[in-house]
Motif scaffolding. Structure first.
Motif, PDB file in Angstrom:
ATOM      1  N   MET A  30      -3.418  17.682   3.098  1.00 37.81           N
ATOM      2  CA  MET A  30      -4.158  16.841   2.147  1.00 37.81           C
ATOM      3  C   MET A  30      -3.460  15.509   1.887  1.00 37.81           C
ATOM      4  SD  MET A  30      -1.964  18.902   0.557  1.00 37.81           S
ATOM      5  CE  MET A  30      -2.875  20.433   0.597  1.00 37.81           C
ATOM      6  N   LEU A  31      -2.203  15.377   2.268  1.00 38.77           N
ATOM      7  CA  LEU A  31      -1.500  14.106   2.091  1.00 38.77           C
ATOM      8  C   LEU A  31      -2.188  12.967   2.841  1.00 38.77           C
ATOM      9  CD1 LEU A  31       2.284  15.075   2.305  1.00 38.77           C
ATOM     10  CD2 LEU A  31       1.167  13.894   0.397  1.00 38.77           C
ATOM     11  N   SER A  32      -2.822  13.302   3.963  1.00 35.88           N
ATOM     12  CA  SER A  32      -3.447  12.250   4.772  1.00 35.88           C
ATOM     13  C   SER A  32      -4.642  11.609   4.071  1.00 35.88           C
ATOM     14  CB  SER A  32      -3.873  12.806   6.143  1.00 35.88           C
ATOM     15  OG  SER A  32      -4.833  13.829   5.978  1.00 35.88           O
ATOM     16  N   SER A  33      -5.230  12.288   3.072  1.00 35.55           N
ATOM     17  CA  SER A  33      -6.373  11.713   2.350  1.00 35.55           C
ATOM     18  C   SER A  33      -6.045  11.385   0.896  1.00 35.55           C
ATOM     19  CB  SER A  33      -7.567  12.681   2.396  1.00 35.55           C
ATOM     20  OG  SER A  33      -7.241  13.900   1.742  1.00 35.55           O
ATOM     21  N   ALA A  34      -4.787  11.597   0.496  1.00 35.37           N
ATOM     22  CA  ALA A  34      -4.383  11.319  -0.885  1.00 35.37           C
ATOM     23  C   ALA A  34      -4.229   9.819  -1.108  1.00 35.37           C
ATOM     24  CB  ALA A  34      -3.053  12.023  -1.189  1.00 35.37           C
ATOM     25  N   ALA A  35      -4.430   9.388  -2.357  1.00 37.98           N
ATOM     26  CA  ALA A  35      -4.201   7.988  -2.698  1.00 37.98           C
ATOM     27  C   ALA A  35      -2.723   7.647  -2.524  1.00 37.98           C
ATOM     28  CB  ALA A  35      -4.645   7.707  -4.132  1.00 37.98           C
ATOM     29  N   CYS A  36      -1.866   8.607  -2.838  1.00 41.37           N
ATOM     30  CA  CYS A  36      -0.440   8.422  -2.595  1.00 41.37           C
ATOM     31  C   CYS A  36       0.257   9.773  -2.592  1.00 41.37           C
ATOM     32  CB  CYS A  36       0.192   7.477  -3.618  1.00 41.37           C
ATOM     33  SG  CYS A  36       0.441   8.170  -5.244  1.00 41.37           S
ATOM     34  N   GLY A  37       1.465   9.764  -2.095  1.00 41.39           N
ATOM     35  CA  GLY A  37       2.322  10.925  -2.143  1.00 41.39           C
ATOM     36  C   GLY A  37       3.550  10.577  -2.966  1.00 41.39           C
TER      37      GLY A  37
ATOM     38  N   THR B  41       1.885  11.137   8.871  1.00 45.67           N
ATOM     39  CA  THR B  41       3.038  11.742   9.553  1.00 45.67           C
ATOM     40  C   THR B  41       3.527  12.963   8.782  1.00 45.67           C
ATOM     41  OG1 THR B  41       3.749   9.646  10.526  1.00 45.67           O
ATOM     42  CG2 THR B  41       5.439  11.356  10.278  1.00 45.67           C
ATOM     43  N   LEU B  42       3.665  12.817   7.468  1.00 48.16           N
ATOM     44  CA  LEU B  42       4.119  13.954   6.652  1.00 48.16           C
ATOM     45  C   LEU B  42       3.067  15.062   6.606  1.00 48.16           C
ATOM     46  CD1 LEU B  42       5.943  12.178   3.684  1.00 48.16           C
ATOM     47  CD2 LEU B  42       6.929  13.167   5.762  1.00 48.16           C
ATOM     48  N   ALA B  43       1.791  14.680   6.569  1.00 49.02           N
ATOM     49  CA  ALA B  43       0.710  15.675   6.537  1.00 49.02           C
ATOM     50  C   ALA B  43       0.683  16.511   7.804  1.00 49.02           C
ATOM     51  CB  ALA B  43      -0.634  14.964   6.348  1.00 49.02           C
ATOM     52  N   GLN B  44       0.992  15.903   8.923  1.00 52.26           N
ATOM     53  CA  GLN B  44       0.960  16.621  10.201  1.00 52.26           C
ATOM     54  C   GLN B  44       2.176  17.506  10.412  1.00 52.26           C
ATOM     55  OE1 GLN B  44       0.449  13.308  12.873  1.00 52.26           O
ATOM     56  NE2 GLN B  44      -1.789  13.340  12.680  1.00 52.26           N
TER      57      GLN B  44
ATOM     58  N   HIS C 156      15.216  11.226  -8.124  1.00 51.31           N
ATOM     59  CA  HIS C 156      14.696   9.948  -7.647  1.00 51.31           C
ATOM     60  C   HIS C 156      13.296  10.246  -7.124  1.00 51.31           C
ATOM     61  CE1 HIS C 156      18.425   7.470  -7.486  1.00 51.31           C
ATOM     62  NE2 HIS C 156      18.995   8.669  -7.466  1.00 51.31           N
ATOM     63  N   PHE C 157      12.384   9.291  -7.259  1.00 46.67           N
ATOM     64  CA  PHE C 157      11.004   9.481  -6.811  1.00 46.67           C
ATOM     65  C   PHE C 157      10.654   8.432  -5.764  1.00 46.67           C
ATOM     66  CE2 PHE C 157      10.775  10.433 -11.545  1.00 46.67           C
ATOM     67  CZ  PHE C 157      11.178  11.751 -11.382  1.00 46.67           C
ATOM     68  N   ILE C 158      10.091   8.864  -4.660  1.00 41.43           N
ATOM     69  CA  ILE C 158       9.638   7.940  -3.622  1.00 41.43           C
ATOM     70  C   ILE C 158       8.119   7.952  -3.624  1.00 41.43           C
ATOM     71  CG2 ILE C 158       9.665   7.387  -1.163  1.00 41.43           C
ATOM     72  CD1 ILE C 158      12.361   8.838  -1.015  1.00 41.43           C
ATOM     73  N   VAL C 159       7.532   6.775  -3.822  1.00 41.02           N
ATOM     74  CA  VAL C 159       6.080   6.607  -3.833  1.00 41.02           C
ATOM     75  C   VAL C 159       5.644   6.202  -2.430  1.00 41.02           C
ATOM     76  CG1 VAL C 159       4.140   5.334  -4.825  1.00 41.02           C
ATOM     77  CG2 VAL C 159       6.149   5.870  -6.243  1.00 41.02           C
ATOM     78  N   ILE C 160       4.735   6.958  -1.843  1.00 40.20           N
ATOM     79  CA  ILE C 160       4.246   6.644  -0.500  1.00 40.20           C
ATOM     80  C   ILE C 160       2.752   6.342  -0.574  1.00 40.20           C
ATOM     81  CG2 ILE C 160       4.025   7.454   1.879  1.00 40.20           C
ATOM     82  CD1 ILE C 160       6.161   9.560   1.190  1.00 40.20           C
ATOM     83  N   LYS C 161       2.397   5.117  -0.219  1.00 38.66           N
ATOM     84  CA  LYS C 161       0.986   4.716  -0.142  1.00 38.66           C
ATOM     85  C   LYS C 161       0.565   4.398   1.289  1.00 38.66           C
ATOM     86  CE  LYS C 161       0.687   2.743  -4.791  1.00 38.66           C
ATOM     87  NZ  LYS C 161       0.348   1.540  -5.568  1.00 38.66           N
ATOM     88  N   ASP C 162       1.547   4.153   2.148  1.00 36.05           N
ATOM     89  CA  ASP C 162       1.274   3.808   3.538  1.00 36.05           C
ATOM     90  C   ASP C 162       0.574   4.973   4.240  1.00 36.05           C
ATOM     91  OD1 ASP C 162       1.840   2.069   6.005  1.00 36.05           O
ATOM     92  OD2 ASP C 162       2.779   3.991   6.558  1.00 36.05           O
ATOM     93  N   ARG C 163      -0.631   4.711   4.755  1.00 34.31           N
ATOM     94  CA  ARG C 163      -1.454   5.772   5.349  1.00 34.31           C
ATOM     95  C   ARG C 163      -0.773   6.408   6.562  1.00 34.31           C
ATOM     96  NH1 ARG C 163      -3.954   8.637   2.733  1.00 34.31           N
ATOM     97  NH2 ARG C 163      -4.641   6.842   1.562  1.00 34.31           N
ATOM     98  N   GLU C 164      -0.110   5.624   7.368  1.00 31.25           N
ATOM     99  CA  GLU C 164       0.560   6.164   8.561  1.00 31.25           C
ATOM    100  C   GLU C 164       1.688   7.113   8.166  1.00 31.25           C
ATOM    101  OE1 GLU C 164       3.130   4.485  12.345  1.00 31.25           O
ATOM    102  OE2 GLU C 164       1.520   3.219  11.522  1.00 31.25           O
ATOM    103  N   ARG C 165       2.449   6.727   7.169  1.00 25.31           N
ATOM    104  CA  ARG C 165       3.563   7.567   6.704  1.00 25.31           C
ATOM    105  C   ARG C 165       3.024   8.859   6.075  1.00 25.31           C
ATOM    106  NH1 ARG C 165       6.792   3.667   4.733  1.00 25.31           N
ATOM    107  NH2 ARG C 165       8.065   3.675   6.588  1.00 25.31           N
TER     108      ARG C 165
END
Length: 197
Positions: free
Chosen positions: A96-103, A86-89, A74-83
């Motif tokens: 680099m997740l904090s500056s990515a277009a999506c995760g 959170t994962l980047a920290q 299953h794939f979860i697309v994350i575009k929400d900057r706050e989320r």
């Protein structure tokens, strides 16, 4: 299943779609070139990726081979900057997740594939397919490993509210590249063995 064929010509590339599938973005990059040239890209511009590009990446993951065709991913697309932040920290190598277009979080369903060796192989085959599609589209991505039961694993589970039988196996940060990395020399004859060691 009925089949609807759409021909999109880009350097002799034709994309064939089943009825009900979303729009995909064609690429003129052949698979062997993508395999040879793909690099891990960790710096991105602020440009968003299109829905067609995202659908193409996700479809590449869904095309991956799996043991006994169990298809546990299953794939979860994350575009929400706050989320994403959170994962980047939560992991130094994921900043680099904090500056990515999506995760993209690649998860597996342990109810569909209980054998760990097949569970991870299936999820990682999907991850590699997605990385090759990302490169073929002219985007950049990097594979972030998820160690089972690590603090980051737990953070991913909590942040994404994963059901008990769904486990995160890998994360990909995706965006338009803001860096270029040279292709390394990867042919190593001493890594190749014929007939026996």
């Amino acid at each position: 299943m009925s089949r609807k064929t759409l021909s999109l010509e880009v350097s002799l590339v034709t994309i064939e779609r089943y009825a009900g599938e979303p729009e995909f973005k064609p690429t003129s990059t052949d698979v062997l070139t993508a395999i040879r040239e793909r690099r891990s890209i960790r710096k991105y511009t602020e440009e968003a990726i299109s829905e067609e590009e995202l659908n193409t990446i996700l479809h590449a993951g869904l095309c991956a081979p799996t043991a006994r065709n169990r298809r546990p991913f299953h794939f979860i697309v994350i575009k929400d900057r706050e989320r994403l932040t959170t994962l980047a920290q939560g992991k130094i190598h994921a900043r680099m997740l904090s500056s990515a277009a999506c995760g993209l979080v690649i998860c597996g369903d342990t109810a569909l594939e209980e054998r760990p060796e097949h569970f991870y192989a299936d999820c990682f085959a999907a991850t590699q397919n997605m990385l090759l599609a990302i490169h073929g589209l002219g985007l950049g991505g990097v594979w972030l490993g998820v160690t089972k039961d690590s603090e980051w694993y737990q953070l991913i589970r909590e942040t994404l509210e994963l059901p008990e039988q769904i486990e995160p196996a890998a994360v990909i940060a995706v965006g338009h590249p803001a860096e270029e990395r040279p292709r390394p020399q990867t042919w190593e004859e001493d890594r190749i063995h014929y007939e026996k060691w």
